[in-house]
Design a protein around this motif. Structure first.
Motif, PDB file in Angstrom:
ATOM      1  N   SER A 131       1.896   3.630  -1.129  1.00 22.33           N
ATOM      2  CA  SER A 131       2.568   3.631   0.290  1.00 22.33           C
ATOM      3  C   SER A 131       2.476   2.373   1.011  1.00 22.33           C
ATOM      4  O   SER A 131       1.658   1.287   0.086  1.00 22.33           O
ATOM      5  N   ARG A 132       3.022   2.165   2.024  1.00 22.76           N
ATOM      6  CA  ARG A 132       2.551   0.593   2.909  1.00 22.76           C
ATOM      7  C   ARG A 132       1.394   0.630   2.913  1.00 22.76           C
ATOM      8  O   ARG A 132       0.696  -0.676   2.900  1.00 22.76           O
ATOM      9  N   THR A 182      -1.258   1.469   1.362  1.00 15.54           N
ATOM     10  CA  THR A 182      -1.849   1.358  -0.022  1.00 15.54           C
ATOM     11  C   THR A 182      -1.419  -0.195  -0.403  1.00 15.54           C
ATOM     12  O   THR A 182      -2.532  -0.932  -0.916  1.00 15.54           O
TER      13      THR A 182
END
Length: 224
Positions: A41-42, A44
């Motif tokens: 994800s963003r 991450t």
């Protein structure tokens, strides 16, 4: 109701005689990205970018032959930063503002560095006590100064982190306690100033964790 100004930093809350202040230290684990079973994800990607940047910086400080040691200092940075941020939440005890926590991080690191240095690099550690180009008459004084400087390192690491965390929280508490006695116009100014101070404390939370990790990395590089 607070009995005194510093009671807000007193670890005394709990349920059924079970202290809950230090549980905030473990809450940081909830914010780690679950990359093993989740799609990136963003959050991450952002965390991966931060750790990669830190790895490059710590690798330069430690040297290419000790690049594997950067994992320890990145983990140290993550632990301190998460606890600093969690302390900004209401009714959450800031464990990094307590010397019990900061000394528990600084002292074992310093002892391990010293043991490794004096056992494996004794000659280098002895040479480090006398800087280059030191005049002969000043050598005994330089050895004494370097020894004192070395001995106070864990204390300076611990006190720097705890003092910076306490100072910001204390200022927020002082301003917040004046709220009920202010008029509407002054209360608006107080809320704006509290928000600005909260943003400043967020920056301090990142900076102090970075300083702690970088200084620990520098101390480790000196014993190699």
């Amino acid at each position: 109701m607070m009995s005194n100004l510093f009671s807000t930093f007193d670890p005394s809350s709990g349920i059924l005689n079970i202290p809950l202040n230090w549980t905030s230290t473990l809450l940081g684990l909830m914010f780690f990205p679950f990359t093993l079973w989740a799609m990136p994800s963003r959050w991450t990607l952002l965390w991966t970018s931060i750790t990669s940047t830190l790895h490059k910086e710590f690798k330069i400080l430690l040297g290419p032959q000790n690049s594997s040691g950067t994992i320890l200092f990145i983990s140290l940075f993550s632990l301190i930063m998460f606890n600093n941020f969690l302390g900004l939440l209401p009714y959450v005890f800031t464990s990094t503002s307590h010397l019990t926590m900061t000394l528990s991080l600084a002292l074992p690191l310093w002892i391990s560095f010293m043991m490794f240095g004096w056992i494996h690099n004794t000659q280098h550690m002895l040479a480090h006590l006398v800087p280059m180009s030191t005049p002969g008459p000043l050598m005994p004084f330089m050895v004494l100064i370097e020894m004192i400087s070395n001995l106070i390192r864990p204390g300076t690491l611990a006190i720097r982190l705890a003092a910076n965390m306490i100072a910001g929280h204390l200022l927020l508490t002082l301003l917040g306690n004046t709220g009920p006695s202010l008029t509407t116009s002054l209360l608006t100014i107080l809320i704006i100033s509290q928000i600005l101070l909260l943003l400043l404390e967020s920056a301090v939370a990142i900076i102090q964790s970075y300083v702690f990790a970088v200084l620990s990395t520098l101390y480790a590089s000196e014993v190699n």
